[in-house]
Design a protein around this motif. Sequence first.
Motif, PDB file in Angstrom:
ATOM      1  N   GLY A  25      -3.794  -0.508  -4.552  1.00  9.44           N
ATOM      2  CA  GLY A  25      -3.103  -0.554  -3.263  1.00  9.44           C
ATOM      3  C   GLY A  25      -4.036  -0.887  -2.105  1.00  9.44           C
ATOM      4  N   PRO A  26      -5.154  -0.167  -1.962  1.00  8.92           N
ATOM      5  CA  PRO A  26      -6.113  -0.508  -0.905  1.00  8.92           C
ATOM      6  C   PRO A  26      -6.684  -1.912  -1.039  1.00  8.92           C
ATOM      7  N   LEU A  52       0.839  -1.198   0.000  1.00 13.64           N
ATOM      8  CA  LEU A  52       0.000   0.000   0.000  1.00 13.64           C
ATOM      9  C   LEU A  52       0.874   1.249   0.000  1.00 13.64           C
ATOM     10  N   PHE A  53       1.943   1.231   0.776  1.00 11.20           N
ATOM     11  CA  PHE A  53       2.848   2.377   0.846  1.00 11.20           C
ATOM     12  C   PHE A  53       3.677   2.500  -0.432  1.00 11.20           C
ATOM     13  N   VAL A  54       4.038   1.353  -1.005  1.00 13.50           N
ATOM     14  CA  VAL A  54       4.773   1.365  -2.274  1.00 13.50           C
ATOM     15  C   VAL A  54       3.924   2.000  -3.369  1.00 13.50           C
ATOM     16  N   PHE A  55       2.665   1.569  -3.471  1.00 13.66           N
ATOM     17  CA  PHE A  55       1.778   2.109  -4.488  1.00 13.66           C
ATOM     18  C   PHE A  55       1.491   3.590  -4.243  1.00 13.66           C
ATOM     19  N   LEU A  98      -8.241   4.601   3.082  1.00 20.04           N
ATOM     20  CA  LEU A  98      -8.316   4.815   1.644  1.00 20.04           C
ATOM     21  C   LEU A  98      -8.084   6.283   1.291  1.00 20.04           C
ATOM     22  N   ALA A  99      -8.788   7.164   1.990  1.00 19.80           N
ATOM     23  CA  ALA A  99      -8.674   8.591   1.695  1.00 19.80           C
ATOM     24  C   ALA A  99      -7.252   9.089   1.957  1.00 19.80           C
ATOM     25  N   LEU A 100      -6.649   8.644   3.050  1.00 19.86           N
ATOM     26  CA  LEU A 100      -5.304   9.094   3.406  1.00 19.86           C
ATOM     27  C   LEU A 100      -4.278   8.666   2.369  1.00 19.86           C
ATOM     28  N   THR A 101      -4.341   7.412   1.940  1.00 19.52           N
ATOM     29  CA  THR A 101      -3.353   6.918   0.972  1.00 19.52           C
ATOM     30  C   THR A 101      -3.551   7.568  -0.400  1.00 19.52           C
TER      31      THR A 101
END
Length: 222
Positions: free
Chosen positions: A53-54, A26-29, A88-91
């Motif tokens: 990612g999510p 998720l962080f990579v994406f 979801l919103a944060l990423t």
Amino acid sequence: MSDFRGLHITIYTLYKELRLAAHPNLFVFTFLGILVIAPSYLYSMVIILGCLGPYISFMYGRETNDIYYTSLLPVKKMDTVKAKCLLLALTQMTQLLISLPFAVLRTHVIPKGNPAGIEANIAYYGFAFLIYAIFNLIFLTQFFKTAYKVGKAINLAILPATIGAITMEILVHVPKFQWLDSVEPDIMLKQLPILVIGIMFYIFSMLLAYKVSANRFQKVDL
């Protein structure tokens, strides 16, 4: 006091999502927002990666019984849904923020434009909000019907998101809509309503996704 407690629980559950439930991919994406600096690249793929990612994290959560674990914590079901929505919103917002300086840098390094598709301009970010909003609304509400069937949720959500991304890429090649591909300051001012509409639609869809998902999750027997 109740508002403070509610805020504390929200922060607590979001922290738990980031530390335990979020898959490393998720962080990579999220950091792949930097791809907007790549020449001759379909920047719509960056938006799609913000949707995939999510999905990977939700799949990871299913395999690790994350929802069941969260239900054992002293939080309400609606707080579990809220944490997932915030994740979801944060990423997605972080991905867009990361991409911004690279989008600006690209227009100075490679000023000739992007022959592959839409430029990373104001219209692009407006469309990104719209595509994310559509994906999140379908994905979250479908997932929380069972809090288990991630595959069905992604299949239903990724199709309209992909159609939205393809439509965005096609529009810039239509003579009537080529202004959507411009990075000229006066033309981007014309693109501003798309960004405003995108942001408003994103906020509305996330609130609706949270409300519908919370109601559906209340009926799920874990």
